[in-house]
Design a protein around this motif. Structure first.
Motif, PDB file in Angstrom:
ATOM      1  N   PRO A 217      18.859  17.689  -6.441  1.00  0.00           N
ATOM      2  CA  PRO A 217      19.338  18.166  -7.326  1.00  0.00           C
ATOM      3  C   PRO A 217      20.967  19.079  -6.329  1.00  0.00           C
ATOM      4  CG  PRO A 217      18.279  20.147  -6.901  1.00  0.00           C
ATOM      5  CD  PRO A 217      17.934  19.310  -6.130  1.00  0.00           C
TER       6      PRO A 217
ATOM      7  N   ILE B 279      24.933  21.092  -5.617  1.00  0.00           N
ATOM      8  CA  ILE B 279      25.893  21.847  -6.310  1.00  0.00           C
ATOM      9  C   ILE B 279      26.813  22.093  -4.373  1.00  0.00           C
ATOM     10  CG2 ILE B 279      25.578  24.281  -7.244  1.00  0.00           C
ATOM     11  CD1 ILE B 279      24.196  22.792  -8.515  1.00  0.00           C
TER      12      ILE B 279
ATOM     13  N   GLU C 140      18.979  29.411 -10.933  1.00  0.00           N
ATOM     14  CA  GLU C 140      19.174  28.777 -12.520  1.00  0.00           C
ATOM     15  C   GLU C 140      18.317  27.581 -12.050  1.00  0.00           C
ATOM     16  OE1 GLU C 140      20.443  29.295 -16.068  1.00  0.00           O
ATOM     17  OE2 GLU C 140      21.511  31.182 -14.962  1.00  0.00           O
ATOM     18  N   VAL C 141      18.837  27.125 -10.447  1.00  0.00           N
ATOM     19  CA  VAL C 141      18.451  25.423 -10.205  1.00  0.00           C
ATOM     20  C   VAL C 141      16.761  25.193  -9.209  1.00  0.00           C
ATOM     21  CG1 VAL C 141      18.761  24.196  -8.254  1.00  0.00           C
ATOM     22  CG2 VAL C 141      20.705  24.815  -9.918  1.00  0.00           C
TER      23      VAL C 141
ATOM     24  N   LEU D  81      25.948  20.366 -15.059  1.00  0.00           N
ATOM     25  CA  LEU D  81      24.685  20.899 -15.213  1.00  0.00           C
ATOM     26  C   LEU D  81      24.526  22.749 -16.413  1.00  0.00           C
ATOM     27  CD1 LEU D  81      21.536  21.806 -14.257  1.00  0.00           C
ATOM     28  CD2 LEU D  81      22.008  22.289 -12.954  1.00  0.00           C
TER      29      LEU D  81
ATOM     30  N   GLN E 254      19.894  21.830 -19.363  1.00  0.00           N
ATOM     31  CA  GLN E 254      18.225  22.521 -19.141  1.00  0.00           C
ATOM     32  C   GLN E 254      16.865  22.015 -19.361  1.00  0.00           C
ATOM     33  OE1 GLN E 254      17.813  26.428 -18.164  1.00  0.00           O
ATOM     34  NE2 GLN E 254      19.871  26.484 -16.647  1.00  0.00           N
TER      35      GLN E 254
ATOM     36  N   ILE F 188      24.186  25.909 -16.908  1.00  0.00           N
ATOM     37  CA  ILE F 188      23.967  27.655 -16.314  1.00  0.00           C
ATOM     38  C   ILE F 188      23.926  28.510 -17.052  1.00  0.00           C
ATOM     39  CG2 ILE F 188      23.991  28.974 -13.952  1.00  0.00           C
ATOM     40  CD1 ILE F 188      23.230  26.706 -13.205  1.00  0.00           C
TER      41      ILE F 188
ATOM     42  N   PHE G 103      22.064  29.000  -7.749  1.00  0.00           N
ATOM     43  CA  PHE G 103      20.516  28.711  -7.338  1.00  0.00           C
ATOM     44  C   PHE G 103      19.192  28.956  -7.852  1.00  0.00           C
ATOM     45  CE2 PHE G 103      24.035  27.610  -3.772  1.00  0.00           C
ATOM     46  CZ  PHE G 103      23.087  25.440  -4.052  1.00  0.00           C
TER      47      PHE G 103
ATOM     48  N   ILE H  24      17.349  21.108  -1.320  1.00  0.00           N
ATOM     49  CA  ILE H  24      17.968  21.532  -2.383  1.00  0.00           C
ATOM     50  C   ILE H  24      19.569  20.881  -1.569  1.00  0.00           C
ATOM     51  CG2 ILE H  24      19.594  23.400  -3.655  1.00  0.00           C
ATOM     52  CD1 ILE H  24      16.738  23.021  -4.680  1.00  0.00           C
TER      53      ILE H  24
END
Ligand code: ACM
Ligand code: ZN
Length: 613
Positions: free
Chosen positions: A279, A281, A334-335, A221, A260, A223, A332, A344
């Motif tokens: 998602p 992580i 950005e998540v 992913l 993204q 970031i 997170f 999440i």
């Protein structure tokens, strides 16, 4: 209906040099076209009454919506998309007013609960009642399955009449969480494949895509604040060949990640199909790819960290220090921008404690916080992250191990080790998704390991998956409400290409989807009958599913040192197993398998499933 004439599916397999098994299926076909108007929907609707007659969709049929919103036009558009490919025409979408006298498919908001719908088909029209977009969308998925299977075809089907059998269907889901997982770290898959994956899920009314994005073997992913995560962390220098302990490596770098922009595109694509992307992580373990990029996130016990090249569990985990928490909070942040999902996934599984035991900082933290041990340190780690994630209006879900050292106050649990974690969490009034590995892991063998490609464990057959009941009986009626759903997990150790993912996932995921959706009691015979027609839909969607359904499953049980007891089953309804013990190809006249029998070490079992000759 006719599949390929003289279609033969022959599979040869050998066992321990002495016993070899030969499997065959002959499907005979009629020459003439007979349209099959039987009702055969997966997952099975709650209530279905078949009536006499059919409604026929032709190019003059109108789609009537009570609301010309973008959402209802999009849903109607899915019908036109299929019709334009398979039937060669599209239908006009009109807002209700003066209704056409006949030949219409009307979607009406009847205030039903979310995801629910009713369909009434009579020769003059089809009426669909729904309560929200998801309900209208699921009605449409059912309508596709009421049509001839050719509606799923990507090519024009000139000889098909687009009939819908008259019926009355009333349907709603059993669970709110009906999930399918995909690990894109052990192997990377491109966006086009992920869209197809979501299409197939949505066709089965599966509504949660659990996207496993970070691992020891690769970070996938983008970031923006930590560009190394993908510049470097997407790569591993090579990949183990064969089982994880083979010691043989392919020498080929493996990488891939999602920008993204791509993530936003996929999130929207999924949302348009009523699939929420959750998602994952991973923390505090399975973090080696991130640590290889930013070694300061580790306990600093090693000179060099490198993205893992084999499967398994690695002791290099995040060190619970302030800089690590800052990093994770940034990630997170950005998540949260990318994923609207309330839930999440923070991983939490398989975090070895060796580094924390050896790390002076970790030991000092344990003393400072008055913790008992490294398990409580893990609980501190997860709870602290939960607090941050909750502060942004989101909830966490984690694998069973987040129960170790005490569950974070609001965490939901994904129970994979077995059912115990899920039971414990439900008893503590935490919501639970059931995905016990020996029932719902799609990286396990689905048929005889000797005839199947390398897999992680098992076998876990279609029947095992179908029969699994996700609400444990030990729970009280109140506790049972905390089981919010089910999920099939696709770990891709041994799935380097999309076709292998599809082969492992389908049709077993059909069974999980049915358990997630259907309120009715399980009905294996009904499921296998429906599944056989459903294969035509999977064919249309170009799904590379496994057809072990048609193969005898042969199991050898040790009896004496010189004998084995043989049992055989076949999933295909109405199929009979015929076998020989001398290595010759069985015919329909060979002995028919009725009950388990004993063989000696010099015999060869050769079996075939036959139906209608
Ligand atoms: C897992 O399979 N490690 C969740
Ligand atoms: Zn440490």
């Amino acid at each position: 209906t006719c599949r390929n004439n003289n279609d033969q599916n022959i599979l040869i397999m050998r066992r321990i040099a002495i016993i070899s098994v030969f499997l065959a299926l002959l499907v005979s076909c009629a020459e003439t076209k007979v349209q099959d108007n039987s009702i055969s929907v997966i997952p099975e609707p709650m209530y279905c009454r078949a009536d006499e007659g059919v409604f026929v969709i032709d190019k003059d049929t109108k789609i009537v919506v009570d609301d010309l919103s973008e959402e209802m036009q999009r849903i109607a558009g899915f019908l036109n998309e299929k019709l334009s490919k398979a039937a060669g025409f599209e239908l006009e979408i009109v807002k209700d007013g003066p209704m056409p006298r006949e030949n219409f498919i009307a979607f009406m908001n009847a205030g039903l609960q979310s995801e629910s719908y009713e369909i009434n088909v009579v020769p003059q029209h089809i009426l669909v009642d729904y309560g929200d977009g998801a309900g209208a969308f699921y009605a449409l998925q059912t309508l596709f399955q009421l049509l001839p299977v050719e509606i799923f075809s990507q090519e024009l089907q000139k000889r098909v009449d687009w009939t819908v059998p008259c019926c009355n269907i009333d349907d709603k889901p059993r669970f709110k969480y009906r999930g399918m997982h995909l690990d894109v770290c052990l192997h990377y898959f491109d966006l086009e494949f992920l869209k197809k994956y979501i299409d197939i899920m949505a066709a089965h009314k599966v509504n949660r895509f659990h996207w496993h994005l970070t691992e020891d073997q690769g970070w996938r992913l983008e970031i923006k604040k930590y560009p190394l995560l993908t510049e470097k962390g997407q790569w591993r220098k090579e990949t183990v060949v064969g089982s994880l302990s083979s010691g043989v490596y392919d020498g080929i770098p493996h990488g891939g990640y999602y920008t993204q922009e791509q993530v936003k595109e996929l999130v929207k694509y999924a949302a348009d199909r009523y699939v929420t992307i959750i998602p994952e992580i991973e923390l505090p373990g399975h973090a080696l790819a991130a640590i290889a990029c930013y070694p300061e996130l580790s306990c600093g016990l090693e000179d060099h960290y490198e993205t893992a090249t084999r499967w398994g569990i690695f002791k290099q985990v995040y060190c619970p220090k302030e800089t690590t928490f800052e990093f994770l909070e940034d990630v997170f942040d950005e998540v949260f921008e990318l994923f609207p999902s309330e839930l999440i996934h923070i991983g939490g599984d398989e975090c070895p404690k060796a580094s924390w035991k050896a790390c002076p900082d970790c030991q000092a933290l344990i003393r400072k916080l008055g913790l008992k041990d490294e398990y409580e340190l893990q609980s501190y780690f997860v709870t602290r992250m939960e607090k941050y994630i909750n502060s942004k209006g989101r909830q966490i879900i984690g694998w069973d191990e987040i129960l170790q050292g005490g569950l974070a106050p609001n965490a939901k649990v994904m129970s994979w080790l077995g059912e115990e974690g899920g039971i414990k969490a439900a008893q503590q009034h935490h919501e639970v998704v059931m995905s016990p590995h020996y029932k719902y892991y799609l990286d396990y063998w689905q048929a005889d390991p000797y005839s199947e490609p390398l897999a992680m464990s098992g076998p876990t057959t279609l029947r095992t998956m179908y029969d699994y009941e996700p609400v444990p009986e030990v729970l009280t009626p109140e506790e049972r409400k905390y089981i919010i759903g089910v999920e099939g997990c696709v770990w891709t150790e041994y799935m380097p290409v999309p076709e292998r993912v599809e082969y492992m996932a389908w049709p077993r995921m059909c069974a999980i989807a049915e358990t997630g959706w259907t309120i009715n009691e399980k009905d294996w015979d009904g499921f296998t009958r429906r599944l056989e027609k459903h294969f035509g839909r999977l064919d249309g969607m170009d799904v590379a599913y496994c057809s072990a359904f048609y193969n005898p499953m042969i199991v050898f049980h040790k009896d004496t040192p010189h004998n084995m007891v043989v049992t055989m089953t076949v999933d295909a309804p109405g199929a009979e197993i015929h076998y020989t013990l001398d290595g010759s190809v069985p015919t329909a006249d060979s002995p028919k398998y009725e009950i388990p029998f004993s063989i000696n070490r010099s015999q060869t079992v050769t079996a075939a499933a036959y139906r209608d000759g």
